[in-house]
Write a protein that holds these residues in place. Structure first.
Motif, PDB file in Angstrom:
ATOM      1  N   ASP A 267       0.857  -1.185   0.000  1.00  0.00           N
ATOM      2  CA  ASP A 267       0.000   0.000   0.000  1.00  0.00           C
ATOM      3  C   ASP A 267       0.894   1.235   0.000  1.00  0.00           C
ATOM      4  OD1 ASP A 267      -2.392  -1.369  -0.032  1.00  0.00           O
ATOM      5  OD2 ASP A 267      -2.478  -1.560   2.133  1.00  0.00           O
ATOM      6  N   THR A 268       1.583   1.430  -1.088  1.00  0.00           N
ATOM      7  CA  THR A 268       2.563   2.518  -1.186  1.00  0.00           C
ATOM      8  C   THR A 268       2.559   3.104  -2.585  1.00  0.00           C
ATOM      9  OG1 THR A 268       4.003   1.478   0.466  1.00  0.00           O
ATOM     10  CG2 THR A 268       5.002   3.126  -0.952  1.00  0.00           C
ATOM     11  N   GLU A 309      -0.380   9.139   9.014  1.00  0.00           N
ATOM     12  CA  GLU A 309       0.141   9.089   7.656  1.00  0.00           C
ATOM     13  C   GLU A 309       1.667   9.138   7.686  1.00  0.00           C
ATOM     14  OE1 GLU A 309      -1.783  12.487   6.058  1.00  0.00           O
ATOM     15  OE2 GLU A 309      -3.584  11.378   5.438  1.00  0.00           O
ATOM     16  N   GLY A 323       0.589   3.488   3.079  1.00  0.00           N
ATOM     17  CA  GLY A 323      -0.766   3.332   3.595  1.00  0.00           C
ATOM     18  C   GLY A 323      -1.861   3.640   2.599  1.00  0.00           C
ATOM     19  N   THR A 324      -1.519   3.751   1.306  1.00  0.00           N
ATOM     20  CA  THR A 324      -2.542   4.029   0.299  1.00  0.00           C
ATOM     21  C   THR A 324      -2.107   3.521  -1.071  1.00  0.00           C
ATOM     22  OG1 THR A 324      -3.905   5.753  -0.716  1.00  0.00           O
ATOM     23  CG2 THR A 324      -1.613   6.318  -0.246  1.00  0.00           C
ATOM     24  N   LYS A 325      -3.095   3.172  -1.894  1.00  0.00           N
ATOM     25  CA  LYS A 325      -2.863   2.892  -3.311  1.00  0.00           C
ATOM     26  C   LYS A 325      -3.566   3.930  -4.173  1.00  0.00           C
ATOM     27  CE  LYS A 325      -2.368  -2.143  -2.884  1.00  0.00           C
ATOM     28  NZ  LYS A 325      -2.910  -3.460  -3.293  1.00  0.00           N
ATOM     29  N   ASP A 326      -4.185   4.904  -3.517  1.00  0.00           N
ATOM     30  CA  ASP A 326      -4.951   5.941  -4.190  1.00  0.00           C
ATOM     31  C   ASP A 326      -3.990   7.054  -4.635  1.00  0.00           C
ATOM     32  OD1 ASP A 326      -6.471   8.320  -4.709  1.00  0.00           O
ATOM     33  OD2 ASP A 326      -8.157   7.429  -3.644  1.00  0.00           O
ATOM     34  N   HIS A 329      -5.031  10.634  -3.466  1.00  0.00           N
ATOM     35  CA  HIS A 329      -4.799  10.838  -2.041  1.00  0.00           C
ATOM     36  C   HIS A 329      -3.304  10.984  -1.756  1.00  0.00           C
ATOM     37  CE1 HIS A 329      -5.407  10.698   2.228  1.00  0.00           C
ATOM     38  NE2 HIS A 329      -4.721   9.569   2.362  1.00  0.00           N
ATOM     39  N   ALA A 330      -2.488  10.174  -2.440  1.00  0.00           N
ATOM     40  CA  ALA A 330      -1.031  10.245  -2.254  1.00  0.00           C
ATOM     41  C   ALA A 330      -0.497  11.614  -2.669  1.00  0.00           C
ATOM     42  CB  ALA A 330      -0.348   9.135  -3.046  1.00  0.00           C
TER      43      ALA A 330
END
Length: 339
Positions: A267-268, A309, A323-326, A329-330
């Motif tokens: 998730d990065t 975060e 903490g994200t694949k979006d 959002h990143a």
């Protein structure tokens, strides 16, 4: 001849002359993860004259199960893999010149590095980089060795410009894209098997025994006891834009590279700045601390946390948002922290 390599010299395929050739050669390894660290160690122990290793990531605990150059101390210090690999390789064999590059293997970097090497080894985790490697290899007539693995399945193919099909040709025949992500897990013996195929081919190329180089595409499944070897000569495509009659090397065009990338199996999201250039980590750390961020760092990177975060910033301006694949959002997190 150095006693260190005496057993290798006794092998008829290498001998004294082959060992001398190995000691004068330069190998470029793209990626310092499982395949990269294993390839680098074997080639360093074999006495390759120079190894350049490129990687964009840092050592994490989940790497230790299969990435043989790294330790728990590297995890605790969040050392970039390339830097940790350089330190370990120099300790293994001080005769070998080792150069570590912390960053993405961009088209500009490949155009700079590839003309000076004898063999290139694929140890990356994404096809964008692989296709850039493929085009650079074709443009500068440098042989390279493809390798990939996931779960208990692995594959490898030796690519010799002007002789074998290139990776772009293979994509018309074999669905390789499924091998780019390790979300299905991985067992270490799979990694070691691919490394063995890659380093054996690399040694053949380094001693210039071209007749011994394998021209078939090898794949295997260690868990299901399956092994296959396919001849690929008919896969060569005259209209290929990478190695064909009217080649344009499309994957060396920076405009074709994405600026944001979801890292495989994590998730990065990685974000590359529009303009490359070194930043002052010391100044950035002081600025972020004054804004209330929790900052830890070393000479290579900063780890920044606030409100659950976390972002890791490298000296070249790249950032990994955890903490994200979006992607949207990143980018929001990146812009909020970097300004």
């Amino acid at each position: 001849m150095n006693e260190r390599y005496s057993r290798q010299v006794l092998f008829p395929g290498i001998g004294k002359e082959g060992q001398e050739k190995i000691s004068r050669k330069h190998v470029l390894i793209i990626g310092a993860g499982a395949l990269g660290s294993g390839n680098a160690e074997i080639l360093a122990r074999a006495g390759v004259g120079k190894i350049t290793i490129v990687d964009r990531d840092y050592v994490e605990a989940s790497n230790l199960q299969r990435q043989q150059l790294y330790t728990e101390e590297d995890v605790a210090e969040k050392l970039p893999k390339a830097a940790a690999a350089e330190k370990r390789l120099k300790a293994i064999n001080s005769d070998v010149e080792v150069r570590a590059i912390i960053g993405d293997a961009t088209p500009e970097m490949l155009e700079e590095l590839v003309p000076d090497v004898n063999v290139m080894i694929d140890a990356t985790d994404n096809f964008e980089t692989r296709m850039g490697m493929n085009d650079a290899a074709q443009k500068y007539n440098v042989p390279w060795i493809y390798g990939a693995c996931v779960g208990s399945f692995g594959m490898s193919f030796s690519i010799i410009p002007g002789n074998t099909p290139c990776l772009n040709c293979l994509l018309r025949t074999i669905p390789l894209q499924g091998m780019t992500c390790d979300t299905g897990g991985i067992i270490s013996p799979t990694v070691q098997m691919v490394i063995s195929h890659q380093t054996a081919e690399a040694l053949k190329m380094l001693v210039e025994d071209w007749e011994a180089v394998r021209t078939s595409f090898v794949s295997f499944d260690l868990w299901r006891n399956q092994y296959s070897s396919m001849k690929m000569s008919k896969a060569k495509f005259a209209g290929c834009l990478s190695c064909g009659e009217e080649r344009t090397y499309p994957y060396l065009d920076r405009d074709n590279m994405t600026k944001t990338t979801v890292l495989c199996g994590r998730d990065t999201v990685q974000i590359r700045p529009a303009k490359a250039g070194e930043i002052s980590l010391e100044q950035l750390s002081a600025q972020l601390c004054s804004l209330g961020y929790k900052v830890k760092g070393n000479p290579y990177l900063l780890s920044v946390e606030m409100g659950g975060e976390r972002m890791v910033i490298f000296q070249d301006g790249r950032a990994l948002i955890h903490g994200t694949k979006d992607l949207t959002h990143a980018k929001t997190i990146y812009q909020r922290i970097m300004g």
